[in-house]
Design an enzyme around this catalytic site. Structure first.
Site, PDB file in Angstrom:
ATOM      1  N   ASP A  25     149.098 100.798 118.498  1.00  0.00           N
ATOM      2  CA  ASP A  25     149.640 101.843 119.396  1.00  0.00           C
ATOM      3  C   ASP A  25     149.784 101.432 120.867  1.00  0.00           C
ATOM      4  OD1 ASP A  25     149.404 103.179 117.019  1.00  0.00           O
ATOM      5  OD2 ASP A  25     148.058 104.740 117.748  1.00  0.00           O
ATOM      6  N   GLU A  73     151.898 105.405 116.895  1.00  0.00           N
ATOM      7  CA  GLU A  73     151.588 106.776 116.490  1.00  0.00           C
ATOM      8  C   GLU A  73     152.789 107.659 116.827  1.00  0.00           C
ATOM      9  OE1 GLU A  73     148.037 108.523 118.181  1.00  0.00           O
ATOM     10  OE2 GLU A  73     148.452 110.467 117.264  1.00  0.00           O
ATOM     11  N   LYS A 130     152.909 105.487 112.070  1.00  0.00           N
ATOM     12  CA  LYS A 130     151.841 106.286 111.450  1.00  0.00           C
ATOM     13  C   LYS A 130     151.788 107.681 112.066  1.00  0.00           C
ATOM     14  CE  LYS A 130     148.231 104.301 114.459  1.00  0.00           C
ATOM     15  NZ  LYS A 130     147.707 105.493 115.099  1.00  0.00           N
ATOM     16  N   LYS A 133     145.841 109.154 113.216  1.00  0.00           N
ATOM     17  CA  LYS A 133     145.089 108.243 114.083  1.00  0.00           C
ATOM     18  C   LYS A 133     144.835 106.922 113.353  1.00  0.00           C
ATOM     19  CE  LYS A 133     144.918 111.540 117.095  1.00  0.00           C
ATOM     20  NZ  LYS A 133     146.039 111.604 118.052  1.00  0.00           N
ATOM     21  N   VAL A 158     144.979 100.431 121.478  1.00  0.00           N
ATOM     22  CA  VAL A 158     144.429 101.624 122.128  1.00  0.00           C
ATOM     23  C   VAL A 158     144.558 102.834 121.199  1.00  0.00           C
ATOM     24  CG1 VAL A 158     144.988 100.742 124.418  1.00  0.00           C
ATOM     25  CG2 VAL A 158     146.652 102.205 123.252  1.00  0.00           C
ATOM     26  N   THR A 159     143.714 103.855 121.444  1.00  0.00           N
ATOM     27  CA  THR A 159     142.532 103.788 122.282  1.00  0.00           C
ATOM     28  C   THR A 159     141.336 103.387 121.422  1.00  0.00           C
ATOM     29  OG1 THR A 159     141.951 106.118 121.963  1.00  0.00           O
ATOM     30  CG2 THR A 159     143.388 105.613 123.827  1.00  0.00           C
ATOM     31  N   CYS A 163     142.276 105.707 117.829  1.00  0.00           N
ATOM     32  CA  CYS A 163     143.050 105.053 116.769  1.00  0.00           C
ATOM     33  C   CYS A 163     142.477 103.706 116.345  1.00  0.00           C
ATOM     34  CB  CYS A 163     144.506 104.949 117.190  1.00  0.00           C
ATOM     35  SG  CYS A 163     145.289 106.580 117.244  1.00  0.00           S
ATOM     36  N   GLN A 203     124.129  98.539 113.769  1.00  0.00           N
ATOM     37  CA  GLN A 203     123.487  98.477 112.437  1.00  0.00           C
ATOM     38  C   GLN A 203     123.963  97.272 111.622  1.00  0.00           C
ATOM     39  OE1 GLN A 203     122.991 102.519 110.531  1.00  0.00           O
ATOM     40  NE2 GLN A 203     124.452 103.086 112.133  1.00  0.00           N
TER      41      GLN A 203
HETATM   42  C1  C5J Z   1     145.555 106.663 119.984  1.00  0.00           C
HETATM   43  C2  C5J Z   1     145.318 108.952 120.691  1.00  0.00           C
HETATM   44  N1  C5J Z   1     146.451 105.756 119.752  1.00  0.00           N
HETATM   45  N2  C5J Z   1     144.271 108.726 121.462  1.00  0.00           N
HETATM   46  N3  C5J Z   1     145.993 107.953 120.089  1.00  0.00           N
HETATM   47  O1  C5J Z   1     144.383 106.384 120.130  1.00  0.00           O
HETATM   48  O2  C5J Z   1     145.717 110.098 120.546  1.00  0.00           O
END
Ligand code: C5J
Length: 223
Positions: A25, A73, A130, A133, A158-159, A163, A203
């Site tokens: 993204d 996205e 997509k 997320k 990102v982020t 995602c 972990q």
């Molecule tokens: C992504 C979002 N790409 N934060 N989208 O992380 O909505």
């Protein structure tokens, strides 16, 4: 398999023929100063710091012949693939499908939905569009990876907490090993950036591994 990434919580062996780079993204509306993210008051420089490390990993992956994929996205113009709950979330005055600074927000075909020029896909590199997320939800990503015999994913984008984390968790449950590139990911919120990476490697690597771009580039170059 003699190569390995120097990573946390421990080194990750990999076979380049079974390793793919997936860039999540890196879209104009999230990263550009005149985009939707900036319009909401976010400091896009926190995301833009990921561009150069991401580019370094992309160049190294291309030079090593790795399978490279990109995700975006977004939704169809009629929003038929956007759940009403996602449309309503946040009670935003301007949200998905509305007119933003770079066209309709998160709508395929609009300028803001596309990938930033610095990281634009080369011919032959799949772009996974997509609606969610996670990059596995309602896409053919898994099929494409399995058909190439991919086992290990290098993940940038990102982020970090949304995602990137969602995609890594989906991949982990499907048996892929994920290496998240710390400085090639980004969040508008420094605390979420830190925690987003911590959660991956916690972990004993419950969701995967974390390494800086320099370590990933060095391993790909065989150093
Ligand atoms: C992504 C979002 N790409 N934060 N989208 O992380 O909505």
């Amino acid at each position: 398999m003699s190569k390995s990434f120097t990573a946390e919580p421990y080194d990750l062996p990999f076979d380049p023929a079974q390793t793919a780079l997936i860039i999540i993204d890196m879209q104009r509306d999230f990263l550009e100063p005149g985009g939707f993210g900036a319009m909401l008051g976010n400091d896009v420089s926190l995301l833009r710091s990921a561009i150069a490390p991401c580019r370094a990993v992309l160049d190294a992956a291309r030079a090593s012949g790795l399978f490279v994929l990109h995700t975006r996205e977004g939704h169809a113009p009629d929003l038929a693939d956007c759940p009403p709950s996602k449309l309503a979330r946040g009670r935003l005055e301007t949200g998905i499908g509305d007119m933003g600074p770079m066209g309709r927000i998160l709508i395929r075909g609009e300028a803001g939905h596309d990938i930033i020029p610095e990281l634009y896909p080369s011919a032959g590199e799949p772009i996974i569009d997509k609606p969610g997320k996670g990059a596995f939800f309602a896409t053919d990503l898994e099929l494409k990876l399995r058909n190439k015999g991919i086992r290990t994913l290098i993940v940038c984008g990102v982020t970090t907490e949304v995602c990137v984390n969602t995609t890594v968790r989906e991949a982990n449950d499907r048996g892929f090993e994920c290496l998240v590139v710390s400085d090639a990911t980004g969040s508008y919120f420094p605390e979420y950036q830190r925690l987003g990476l911590e959660l991956i490697k916690a972990q004993g690597g419950i969701f995967g591994w974390v390494a800086p771009s320099a370590a990933v580039v060095a391993a790909l170059a065989g150093e």
